[in-house]
Design a protein around this motif. Structure first.
Motif, PDB file in Angstrom:
ATOM      1  N   TRP A 271       0.856  -1.185   0.000  1.00  0.00           N
ATOM      2  CA  TRP A 271       0.000   0.000   0.000  1.00  0.00           C
ATOM      3  C   TRP A 271       0.894   1.237   0.000  1.00  0.00           C
ATOM      4  O   TRP A 271       1.688   1.450   0.914  1.00  0.00           O
ATOM      5  CB  TRP A 271      -0.911   0.014   1.221  1.00  0.00           C
ATOM      6  N   ILE A 272       0.737   2.076  -1.021  1.00  0.00           N
ATOM      7  CA  ILE A 272       1.455   3.343  -1.060  1.00  0.00           C
ATOM      8  C   ILE A 272       0.768   4.354  -0.150  1.00  0.00           C
ATOM      9  O   ILE A 272       1.407   5.152   0.521  1.00  0.00           O
ATOM     10  CB  ILE A 272       1.527   3.877  -2.508  1.00  0.00           C
ATOM     11  N   THR A 276      -4.010   3.524  -2.829  1.00  0.00           N
ATOM     12  CA  THR A 276      -3.164   3.054  -3.932  1.00  0.00           C
ATOM     13  C   THR A 276      -2.387   1.805  -3.537  1.00  0.00           C
ATOM     14  O   THR A 276      -1.797   1.747  -2.455  1.00  0.00           O
ATOM     15  CB  THR A 276      -2.170   4.155  -4.346  1.00  0.00           C
ATOM     16  N   ALA A 278       0.618  -0.987  -4.863  1.00  0.00           N
ATOM     17  CA  ALA A 278       1.749  -1.146  -5.773  1.00  0.00           C
ATOM     18  C   ALA A 278       2.229  -2.594  -5.760  1.00  0.00           C
ATOM     19  O   ALA A 278       2.015  -3.332  -4.792  1.00  0.00           O
ATOM     20  CB  ALA A 278       2.890  -0.205  -5.391  1.00  0.00           C
ATOM     21  N   TYR A 279       2.921  -2.990  -6.828  1.00  0.00           N
ATOM     22  CA  TYR A 279       3.372  -4.370  -6.969  1.00  0.00           C
ATOM     23  C   TYR A 279       4.431  -4.413  -8.066  1.00  0.00           C
ATOM     24  O   TYR A 279       4.549  -3.504  -8.896  1.00  0.00           O
ATOM     25  CB  TYR A 279       2.204  -5.290  -7.358  1.00  0.00           C
ATOM     26  N   TRP A 291       4.547  -1.168 -10.498  1.00  0.00           N
ATOM     27  CA  TRP A 291       3.303  -0.598 -11.002  1.00  0.00           C
ATOM     28  C   TRP A 291       2.403  -0.207  -9.841  1.00  0.00           C
ATOM     29  O   TRP A 291       2.562  -0.708  -8.715  1.00  0.00           O
ATOM     30  CB  TRP A 291       2.564  -1.610 -11.876  1.00  0.00           C
ATOM     31  N   SER A 292       1.458   0.661 -10.111  1.00  0.00           N
ATOM     32  CA  SER A 292       0.454   1.018  -9.105  1.00  0.00           C
ATOM     33  C   SER A 292      -0.915   1.063  -9.749  1.00  0.00           C
ATOM     34  O   SER A 292      -1.048   1.232 -10.966  1.00  0.00           O
ATOM     35  CB  SER A 292       0.771   2.371  -8.459  1.00  0.00           C
ATOM     36  N   LEU A 304       4.987   2.981 -11.729  1.00  0.00           N
ATOM     37  CA  LEU A 304       5.317   3.915 -10.649  1.00  0.00           C
ATOM     38  C   LEU A 304       6.817   4.149 -10.575  1.00  0.00           C
ATOM     39  O   LEU A 304       7.275   5.283 -10.439  1.00  0.00           O
ATOM     40  CB  LEU A 304       4.805   3.358  -9.317  1.00  0.00           C
TER      41      LEU A 304
END
Length: 315
Positions: A271-272, A276, A278-279, A291-292, A304
């Protein structure tokens, strides 16, 4: 858990344990082709840039260190770095302080796969493959442990914990993908047994875990900053061989939202912020990008951080 050990570490490199400084991206080594993102883009993150711990800035800049990790995560000034200890030797966990000095190392056996640090920086968890190399394969075996950096309490494997509702711990149980709650005691993880994969709730102090048997196919959970939702990878059609869909579970309502990313994501999401997720995704050339995507199922996936993995927000 099988006693078979992963014995094929083909490219391990002996790593030093000294403090490292940050180097501006423009001064990175020639073999490190990392490129900054567009101006004005991106939050502050700790990532791995081609295996090097790196800090990104809100303007897309990146500072790269010479600290190498296979997997990493950072929270509240604590960094968990999983890496091979040396050629043909076991892996190790290195716990790093805010200036990336090693405060503790733990010898491990297996191939580094997942790691997480609690929001306070106190608790560190890791997962390694000790047999096999994919969650989609049959016969894989994992080892998942937890370290309390404040007390020094060390649990080398969650298999030592009692399983609520079971008189005996299942012999075929595997655990992976720990994520901590705000109290630094409770946690969630994945448990597989009897051909099923469950979301697991754990109590570190009590040395006890509880499978949430109404929640199948919740793998590599990641608790949201507000503690209300879990982002995770969900096996397509209940079959990991078909890949995984990044999804979000509302813990109160049990509502599941599939996110806009439709490619298979074999990663523990991060979790950003509360909106959001991300992974990491591997490209055709073998490199990874972070990416997000919005956590509510809307929007479109976007890069990202290019040429990076293991994202962790720095606030």
């Amino acid at each position: 858990m099988t006693n078979r050990l992963l014995i094929t570490l083909t490219a391990a490199v002996l790593l030093g344990g000294v403090a490292v400084g940050y180097t501006a991206l423009s001064g990175a080594a020639p073999d490190d082709p990392v490129q900054a993102g567009p101006a004005g883009a991106g939050p502050r993150l700790m990532v791995l840039s081609n295996g090097r711990l790196s800090r990104t800035g809100p303007a897309g800049s990146r500072e790269v260190t010479d600290q190498l990790c296979d997997r990493a995560y950072t929270a509240a000034g604590t960094t968990s770095c999983l890496r091979p200890a040396g050629a043909l030797k076991a892996s190790e966990l290195a716990v790093l302080t805010g200036d990336l000095r090693e405060s503790r190392t733990v010898a491990l056996t297996g191939f580094p796969n997942r790691t997480r640090v609690s929001a306070s920086g106190r608790m560190v968890a890791w997962t390694l493959f000790v047999d096999g190399h994919s969650y989609a394969a049959n016969g894989f075996s994992t080892s998942t442990g937890v370290l309390d950096t404040k007390t020094g309490a060390l649990v080398m494997t969650l298999e030592d914990f009692a399983v609520e509702g079971m008189a005996q711990r299942p012999a075929d149980a595997n655990y992976w993908g720990v994520t901590f709650t705000a109290d630094d005691n409770r946690f969630y993880a994945t448990m597989s047994t009897g051909g099923h994969r469950y979301l697991l709730e754990g109590d570190f102090a009590a040395r006890r875990v509880r499978p949430l048997t109404d929640l199948d196919d919740v793998e590599c959970p990641s608790l949201s900053p507000d503690g209300t939702r879990i982002a995770y990878k969900k096996a397509v059609g209940g079959d990991p061989r078909r890949g995984w869909r990044v999804s979000v579970l509302d813990l109160a309502t049990r509502r599941i939202t599939e996110l806009a990313e439709t490619r298979s994501v074999d990663d523990q999401p991060a979790w950003i912020d509360d909106r959001t997720v991300a992974y990491g995704l591997q490209r055709d050339d073998g490199l990874n990008d972070v990416w997000s995507v919005p956590a509510d199922g809307t929007g479109t996936p976007a890069v990202l951080v290019p040429e990076a993995s293991s994202p962790a927000p720095l606030g």
